[in-house]
Design a protein around this motif. Structure first.
Motif, PDB file in Angstrom:
ATOM      1  N   PRO A 358       0.811  -1.221   0.000  1.00 16.08           N
ATOM      2  CA  PRO A 358       0.000   0.000   0.000  1.00 16.08           C
ATOM      3  C   PRO A 358       0.845   1.273   0.000  1.00 16.08           C
ATOM      4  CG  PRO A 358      -0.008  -1.011   2.177  1.00 16.08           C
ATOM      5  CD  PRO A 358       0.682  -1.973   1.269  1.00 16.08           C
ATOM      6  N   PHE A 359       0.661   2.102  -1.010  1.00 16.15           N
ATOM      7  CA  PHE A 359       1.217   3.454  -1.040  1.00 16.15           C
ATOM      8  C   PHE A 359       0.507   4.225  -2.144  1.00 16.15           C
ATOM      9  CE2 PHE A 359       3.975   0.849  -3.706  1.00 16.15           C
ATOM     10  CZ  PHE A 359       4.180   1.619  -4.851  1.00 16.15           C
ATOM     11  N   HIS A 360       0.514   5.544  -2.027  1.00 11.82           N
ATOM     12  CA  HIS A 360      -0.250   6.413  -2.924  1.00 11.82           C
ATOM     13  C   HIS A 360       0.303   6.368  -4.348  1.00 11.82           C
ATOM     14  CE1 HIS A 360      -2.047  10.132  -4.545  1.00 11.82           C
ATOM     15  NE2 HIS A 360      -2.969   9.962  -3.611  1.00 11.82           N
ATOM     16  N   PRO A 361      -0.570   6.488  -5.357  1.00 15.61           N
ATOM     17  CA  PRO A 361      -0.097   6.482  -6.746  1.00 15.61           C
ATOM     18  C   PRO A 361       0.941   7.546  -7.063  1.00 15.61           C
ATOM     19  CG  PRO A 361      -2.458   6.119  -6.691  1.00 15.61           C
ATOM     20  CD  PRO A 361      -2.045   6.443  -5.277  1.00 15.61           C
ATOM     21  N   ARG A 362       0.956   8.674  -6.332  1.00 17.16           N
ATOM     22  CA  ARG A 362       1.926   9.719  -6.648  1.00 17.16           C
ATOM     23  C   ARG A 362       3.351   9.291  -6.306  1.00 17.16           C
ATOM     24  NH1 ARG A 362       2.436  13.996  -1.777  1.00 17.16           N
ATOM     25  NH2 ARG A 362       3.894  14.945  -3.243  1.00 17.16           N
ATOM     26  N   MET A 363       3.493   8.196  -5.574  1.00 15.95           N
ATOM     27  CA  MET A 363       4.816   7.687  -5.218  1.00 15.95           C
ATOM     28  C   MET A 363       5.302   6.657  -6.241  1.00 15.95           C
ATOM     29  SD  MET A 363       5.637   9.381  -2.623  1.00 15.95           S
ATOM     30  CE  MET A 363       4.782  10.515  -1.525  1.00 15.95           C
ATOM     31  N   ASN A 364       5.135   6.991  -7.517  1.00 14.77           N
ATOM     32  CA  ASN A 364       5.606   6.142  -8.622  1.00 14.77           C
ATOM     33  C   ASN A 364       4.976   4.751  -8.590  1.00 14.77           C
ATOM     34  OD1 ASN A 364       7.241   8.375  -8.993  1.00 14.77           O
ATOM     35  ND2 ASN A 364       9.045   7.171  -9.532  1.00 14.77           N
ATOM     36  N   ARG A 365       3.654   4.720  -8.445  1.00 16.06           N
ATOM     37  CA  ARG A 365       2.942   3.444  -8.415  1.00 16.06           C
ATOM     38  C   ARG A 365       2.376   3.124  -9.796  1.00 16.06           C
ATOM     39  NH1 ARG A 365       0.416   0.887  -4.005  1.00 16.06           N
ATOM     40  NH2 ARG A 365      -0.785  -0.924  -4.703  1.00 16.06           N
ATOM     41  N   PRO A 366       2.778   2.014 -10.415  1.00 14.67           N
ATOM     42  CA  PRO A 366       2.103   1.599 -11.649  1.00 14.67           C
ATOM     43  C   PRO A 366       0.678   1.187 -11.332  1.00 14.67           C
ATOM     44  CG  PRO A 366       3.622  -0.102 -10.920  1.00 14.67           C
ATOM     45  CD  PRO A 366       3.836   1.082 -10.018  1.00 14.67           C
ATOM     46  N   TYR A 367      -0.190   1.258 -12.310  1.00 18.43           N
ATOM     47  CA  TYR A 367      -1.598   0.949 -12.075  1.00 18.43           C
ATOM     48  C   TYR A 367      -2.185   0.353 -13.343  1.00 18.43           C
ATOM     49  CZ  TYR A 367      -2.141   5.467 -14.461  1.00 18.43           C
ATOM     50  OH  TYR A 367      -2.071   6.492 -15.367  1.00 18.43           O
ATOM     51  N   LEU A 368      -3.475   0.082 -13.326  1.00 19.54           N
ATOM     52  CA  LEU A 368      -4.125  -0.546 -14.469  1.00 19.54           C
ATOM     53  C   LEU A 368      -4.930   0.471 -15.261  1.00 19.54           C
ATOM     54  CD1 LEU A 368      -5.495  -3.885 -12.957  1.00 19.54           C
ATOM     55  CD2 LEU A 368      -3.214  -3.346 -13.815  1.00 19.54           C
ATOM     56  N   ASP A 369      -4.919   0.313 -16.570  1.00 14.19           N
ATOM     57  CA  ASP A 369      -5.822   1.092 -17.410  1.00 14.19           C
ATOM     58  C   ASP A 369      -7.242   0.674 -17.052  1.00 14.19           C
ATOM     59  OD1 ASP A 369      -7.647   1.422 -19.784  1.00 14.19           O
ATOM     60  OD2 ASP A 369      -5.875   2.422 -20.580  1.00 14.19           O
ATOM     61  N   PRO A 370      -8.077   1.626 -16.603  1.00 20.18           N
ATOM     62  CA  PRO A 370      -9.419   1.248 -16.148  1.00 20.18           C
ATOM     63  C   PRO A 370     -10.282   0.608 -17.224  1.00 20.18           C
ATOM     64  CG  PRO A 370      -8.863   3.479 -15.453  1.00 20.18           C
ATOM     65  CD  PRO A 370      -7.825   3.065 -16.443  1.00 20.18           C
ATOM     66  N   GLY A 371      -9.973   0.861 -18.480  1.00 20.86           N
ATOM     67  CA  GLY A 371     -10.800   0.317 -19.542  1.00 20.86           C
ATOM     68  C   GLY A 371     -10.399  -1.057 -20.013  1.00 20.86           C
ATOM     69  N   THR A 372      -9.090  -1.381 -19.906  1.00 23.33           N
ATOM     70  CA  THR A 372      -8.592  -2.632 -20.472  1.00 23.33           C
ATOM     71  C   THR A 372      -7.975  -3.576 -19.456  1.00 23.33           C
ATOM     72  OG1 THR A 372      -6.378  -1.735 -20.934  1.00 23.33           O
ATOM     73  CG2 THR A 372      -8.092  -1.396 -22.613  1.00 23.33           C
ATOM     74  N   GLY A 373      -7.580  -3.047 -18.298  1.00 19.33           N
ATOM     75  CA  GLY A 373      -6.879  -3.869 -17.323  1.00 19.33           C
ATOM     76  C   GLY A 373      -5.400  -4.027 -17.623  1.00 19.33           C
ATOM     77  N   ALA A 374      -4.880  -3.332 -18.649  1.00 18.07           N
ATOM     78  CA  ALA A 374      -3.464  -3.398 -18.984  1.00 18.07           C
ATOM     79  C   ALA A 374      -2.644  -2.533 -18.031  1.00 18.07           C
ATOM     80  CB  ALA A 374      -3.241  -2.939 -20.425  1.00 18.07           C
TER      81      ALA A 374
END
Length: 398
Positions: A358-374
């Motif tokens: 757990p850490f905030h996205p502003r701390m260089n967190r990769p994430y998923l494209d909400p539309g595709t899951g990529a």
């Protein structure tokens, strides 16, 4: 191909965000002028809610609009749960069941003090089942050898689920609990109703909280249940008190134990088919009814949390293992995302993004494209801030 399009019951996915009606006349023009003036001022809009142009480095990545239809959002907010129909094809369900069959030696029945129908020091005759058959649990599927692990890993970033999870948890959602198979035989006991927005003692259940603010829903802990065998109406299994995720009063013990017919009338058991996925807020009062069907119930549950939140500590597995062996971790370095090696081995970048600590996205967190899951690369934090933090803290991140 037997890949079938999924349909949604209680839930619909929409690529277009809801649009609010705007004011008309001079008041509307005045608001436009004020917004234009504010948009030129540095530092205004720290949370980025006045205008899309005011988003700054403190904001998380833009989710790209609402992903649930207005109907689905209304119904989740109303009931606290959704059923997404036919997410997984018959072939995918069969593969998951075959993987479970190959690991039956890892199945454990809950007996004695582990029985689930007599929690909190009370016995519930309505939940006892045949009085001897317990619930059967199995874990570890994310770390199984290929191909047995694949049906369970694809849940993490499935294109039918990533938009829903993003809408209910925010960008950068993460796996909080290790996945768990719940199996029940005919006569297996149920589970005392639990969760809820308020505990039986009257305390707010903050770690499970559901909130709605500024047009967005947020769940501190969201459960996703993948159904692998039929659960028709009246068969037992998962049950819920719709709307209880917004309750303001303690849970009556007689409701938790299904001991009051008047209260029992508010308990619902959604009918589910293999391949369906049920999502519910842990703030909703929920439990399990005794299993009445002749076939085995199989449901694999995952619990997800927002990017910066944690309830479970499965991601500290390696550090906890070292501590149990008497090897204290040095300097906290072992307290990174340390799921078991077998769990992470061979995962895609998108799956690994969901497994992060757990850490905030502003701390260089990769994430998923909400539309595709990529997978989407991390939104890089400004270099001058990273450099300064290294001087102050001796590390790139505080």
């Amino acid at each position: 191909s037997d890949r079938q399009s999924y349909e949604l019951s209680y839930v619909g996915v929409s690529a277009s965000p809801m649009r609010l009606a705007v004011q008309s006349g001079s008041r509307h023009k005045s608001n436009q002028a004020m917004a234009a003036a504010l948009s030129t001022r540095a530092g205004v809009g720290h949370s980025g809610h006045l205008s899309s142009e005011l988003r700054n480095a403190h904001d998380g990545p833009d989710a790209g609009g609402l992903k649930l239809s207005p109907k689905a959002r209304y119904l989740f907010d109303l009931n606290g749960f959704l059923v997404v129909r036919s997410v997984f094809t018959p072939t995918e369900v069969a593969a998951a069941n075959a993987a479970i069959d190959a690991h039956m030696h890892h199945m454990h029945e809950r007996q004695g003090q582990l029985r689930t129908s007599g929690l909190y020091g009370r016995e519930s005759s309505a939940l006892a089942g045949d009085g001897k058959t317990g619930r059967f649990d199995m874990g570890g599927m994310l770390g199984w050898e290929a191909p047995h692990r694949e049906p369970f890993r694809q849940v993490l970033c499935h294109p039918a689920l990533a938009p829903v999870l993003t809408d209910l948890l925010g960008v950068g959602y993460r796996l909080d609990h290790s996945p768990l198979l719940i199996a029940m035989e005919k006569g297996s006991e149920g589970h005392t109703l639990h969760g809820g927005a308020v505990t039986e003692s009257g305390e707010p259940a903050w770690p499970l909280a559901y909130e709605f603010r500024h047009g967005q829903m947020r769940n501190q802990l969201l459960t996703v249940g993948v159904q692998l065998t039929p659960a028709p109406s009246g068969s037992g299994g998962f049950c819920v008190v719709p709307g209880s995720h917004k309750s303001n009063f303690p849970v009556p013990p007689d409701l938790a134990d299904l001991a009051d017919p008047d209260l029992n009338a508010y308990v619902a058991q959604p009918a589910l088919e293999p391949g369906d996925v049920l999502l519910f807020s842990e703030a909703a009062l929920h439990g399990t009814l005794p299993w009445r069907a002749d076939h085995q119930r199989r449901t694999v549950i995952y619990r997800f949390a927002p990017a910066g939140s944690a309830y479970g500590r499965g991601y500290l597995h390696e550090a906890d293992t070292a501590a149990s062996a008497g090897a204290a971790p040095e300097g906290g370095a072992a307290y990174a995302s340390t799921w078991p090696k077998a769990v992470l081995e061979g995962m895609t970048p998108a799956q690994r993004a969901v497994m992060l600590a757990p850490f905030h996205p502003r701390m260089n967190r990769p994430y998923l494209d909400p539309g595709t899951g990529a997978a989407v690369d991390a939104k890089a934090r400004e270099a001058f801030k990273v450099e300064f933090d290294e001087k102050v803290f001796g590390a790139r991140f505080f």
